[in-house]
Design an enzyme around this catalytic site. Sequence first.
Site, PDB file in Angstrom:
ATOM      1  N   ARG A 263      -4.848   4.522  -0.309  1.00 42.62           N
ATOM      2  CA  ARG A 263      -5.867   3.598  -0.811  1.00 42.62           C
ATOM      3  C   ARG A 263      -6.801   3.219   0.337  1.00 42.62           C
ATOM      4  O   ARG A 263      -6.365   3.136   1.489  1.00 42.62           O
ATOM      5  CB  ARG A 263      -5.214   2.353  -1.410  1.00 42.62           C
ATOM      6  CG  ARG A 263      -4.336   2.657  -2.623  1.00 42.62           C
ATOM      7  CD  ARG A 263      -3.682   1.391  -3.164  1.00 42.62           C
ATOM      8  NE  ARG A 263      -2.858   1.698  -4.347  1.00 42.62           N
ATOM      9  CZ  ARG A 263      -1.582   2.017  -4.312  1.00 42.62           C
ATOM     10  NH1 ARG A 263      -0.947   2.081  -3.143  1.00 42.62           N
ATOM     11  NH2 ARG A 263      -0.918   2.284  -5.416  1.00 42.62           N
ATOM     12  N   LYS A 290       0.040  -2.012  -2.004  1.00 42.72           N
ATOM     13  CA  LYS A 290      -0.265  -2.665  -3.274  1.00 42.72           C
ATOM     14  C   LYS A 290       1.016  -3.127  -3.950  1.00 42.72           C
ATOM     15  O   LYS A 290       2.050  -2.481  -3.852  1.00 42.72           O
ATOM     16  CB  LYS A 290      -1.016  -1.683  -4.186  1.00 42.72           C
ATOM     17  CG  LYS A 290      -1.498  -2.292  -5.491  1.00 42.72           C
ATOM     18  CD  LYS A 290      -2.291  -1.271  -6.294  1.00 42.72           C
ATOM     19  CE  LYS A 290      -2.761  -1.861  -7.603  1.00 42.72           C
ATOM     20  NZ  LYS A 290      -3.544  -0.889  -8.403  1.00 42.72           N
ATOM     21  N   HIS A 356     -11.663   5.617  -3.401  1.00 41.50           N
ATOM     22  CA  HIS A 356     -10.473   5.731  -4.252  1.00 41.50           C
ATOM     23  C   HIS A 356     -10.460   7.029  -5.049  1.00 41.50           C
ATOM     24  O   HIS A 356      -9.414   7.448  -5.554  1.00 41.50           O
ATOM     25  CB  HIS A 356     -10.402   4.533  -5.204  1.00 41.50           C
ATOM     26  CG  HIS A 356      -9.509   3.437  -4.707  1.00 41.50           C
ATOM     27  ND1 HIS A 356      -9.876   2.592  -3.686  1.00 41.50           N
ATOM     28  CD2 HIS A 356      -8.259   3.060  -5.073  1.00 41.50           C
ATOM     29  CE1 HIS A 356      -8.889   1.729  -3.453  1.00 41.50           C
ATOM     30  NE2 HIS A 356      -7.898   1.991  -4.274  1.00 41.50           N
ATOM     31  N   ARG A 359      -7.909   9.859  -4.418  1.00 40.92           N
ATOM     32  CA  ARG A 359      -6.562   9.795  -4.987  1.00 40.92           C
ATOM     33  C   ARG A 359      -6.502  10.572  -6.310  1.00 40.92           C
ATOM     34  O   ARG A 359      -5.564  11.332  -6.551  1.00 40.92           O
ATOM     35  CB  ARG A 359      -6.150   8.333  -5.187  1.00 40.92           C
ATOM     36  CG  ARG A 359      -5.951   7.592  -3.867  1.00 40.92           C
ATOM     37  CD  ARG A 359      -5.734   6.102  -4.054  1.00 40.92           C
ATOM     38  NE  ARG A 359      -4.540   5.765  -4.796  1.00 40.92           N
ATOM     39  CZ  ARG A 359      -3.306   5.770  -4.306  1.00 40.92           C
ATOM     40  NH1 ARG A 359      -3.096   6.145  -3.052  1.00 40.92           N
ATOM     41  NH2 ARG A 359      -2.282   5.408  -5.052  1.00 40.92           N
ATOM     42  N   HIS A 383       2.555   5.070  -6.167  1.00 44.01           N
ATOM     43  CA  HIS A 383       2.300   4.404  -7.432  1.00 44.01           C
ATOM     44  C   HIS A 383       3.400   3.385  -7.713  1.00 44.01           C
ATOM     45  O   HIS A 383       4.578   3.630  -7.445  1.00 44.01           O
ATOM     46  CB  HIS A 383       2.237   5.418  -8.573  1.00 44.01           C
ATOM     47  CG  HIS A 383       0.925   6.139  -8.631  1.00 44.01           C
ATOM     48  ND1 HIS A 383       0.784   7.374  -9.208  1.00 44.01           N
ATOM     49  CD2 HIS A 383      -0.310   5.801  -8.165  1.00 44.01           C
ATOM     50  CE1 HIS A 383      -0.478   7.769  -9.115  1.00 44.01           C
ATOM     51  NE2 HIS A 383      -1.151   6.831  -8.485  1.00 44.01           N
ATOM     52  N   TYR A 393      13.117   2.239  -4.589  1.00 43.50           N
ATOM     53  CA  TYR A 393      13.362   3.565  -4.021  1.00 43.50           C
ATOM     54  C   TYR A 393      13.469   3.518  -2.500  1.00 43.50           C
ATOM     55  O   TYR A 393      13.000   2.591  -1.853  1.00 43.50           O
ATOM     56  CB  TYR A 393      12.243   4.527  -4.438  1.00 43.50           C
ATOM     57  CG  TYR A 393      10.891   4.176  -3.876  1.00 43.50           C
ATOM     58  CD1 TYR A 393      10.472   4.661  -2.643  1.00 43.50           C
ATOM     59  CD2 TYR A 393      10.017   3.354  -4.584  1.00 43.50           C
ATOM     60  CE1 TYR A 393       9.221   4.343  -2.125  1.00 43.50           C
ATOM     61  CE2 TYR A 393       8.769   3.025  -4.077  1.00 43.50           C
ATOM     62  CZ  TYR A 393       8.374   3.523  -2.852  1.00 43.50           C
ATOM     63  OH  TYR A 393       7.148   3.196  -2.350  1.00 43.50           O
TER      64      TYR A 393
END
Length: 419
Positions: A263, A290, A356, A359, A383, A393
């Site tokens: 980003r 984010k 952006h 992406r 994401h 994760y």
Amino acid sequence: MYSGKNVGVLRLTLNDAQIKAEKPGIKRHRISDGGGLLLEIDPSGGKYWIWRHRYPPTKDGKQQDYRIGPYPKISLKKARQIRDEQKQKMLVDLINPCAAKRDEKAKQVASHQVLVTFESIALDWHSNKAKGTWSVRHTIDVLQKLEKDILPAIGGMPIAEITTQQCLAVLRKVEKRGSPEQGKRCLGVISQVFDYATALGFCPLNPAISLKHHAPVKQTVEHFPCISWEEVPELLEAMMANPGGADPMTLGGLHLLMLTFVRTTELIAADWSEINWKEKVWTIPAERMKGKRGSRKEHLVPLSDQAIQVLESLRQITGPDGMIFKSIRSKTGYISNNTLNMALKRMGFDDRMCGHGFRSLALTNIQERLKVDLRIVDRQLAHIEKNKVTAAYNRAEYLDERTKMMQQWGDLIDTVAAT
């Protein structure tokens, strides 16, 4: 003088076989029929008759181009006839052909004797833009949109009488074909033509301007302007040529966005301490990622050989300590998102590409062209997972696969740049 393929060879007269055989080149060029009559061939394949002369008709007269019209609508024989008629008027009656043509057109428009169609204004707008800052690739791309989807629908209509609903019908037809992004770009072309017509006084307002909220939107993870894969060579050429005069640090930022697709907010605040040169990994701290506080994780970005090369160039400018993208004019100490987006705008990608957008470009094309599993691409894009279980994760999940993928992506960009 003219610029043809056989430079230096005097061509006295043309014939239809020669005209039909003349192929477009990378740049606009002209071939001569003699007597000042020229055939101009643009990169998209369009051919247009021009009479080059001097007025007053002396060696000290100003050189002018009298635009006769397109071939084959105006044949070679007809073009010669028009040239001879205008030459006669100039020599005998001392009439300036170009000035007389402008005056006559103004009178006809004022008295509504000329039907000003969308097509006539669109082609005039396209011609002016092609002579300006547009690249050859973009010139051809816009002409194809006009010829395929726009002109067949509204080209023959009086431009002052076209309604918003008729513009919307063009977009919906493209959308039904399964091309939502193409529809959005056609809307942009239509709106720009109307802006041009409004400025020239041919219509009172732009009926397409209110359609931007109804235009089909490209279905990507993040809805930002993004070029297609076919436009990537154009962007790479623009970044190399740097027509907007962006500074080396900004250019380096754009290259890193393309290679790492982080980003823009994650990129511009990057610090040299985050780069592990030995492991070729960039670790973005959790606080810059984010997500809601508490759910953020630090993010690992494997660096391809190409990304390392860009970083080494940037280190010569702002390294080795502190912010990578330093700015003494900013309270934050680093450049803003707008710095990168303005650089793209000055390169001719306004409303076509933003920071952006890299992406979206990577998400689509890494899957399609490198055949990488979506889970691996998603993890590299960082994401946000809606499922709280999968959100927890390990930061190094799929790291080996991601490292391989990032190098493949860098190599693919290099391959495109070399074509």
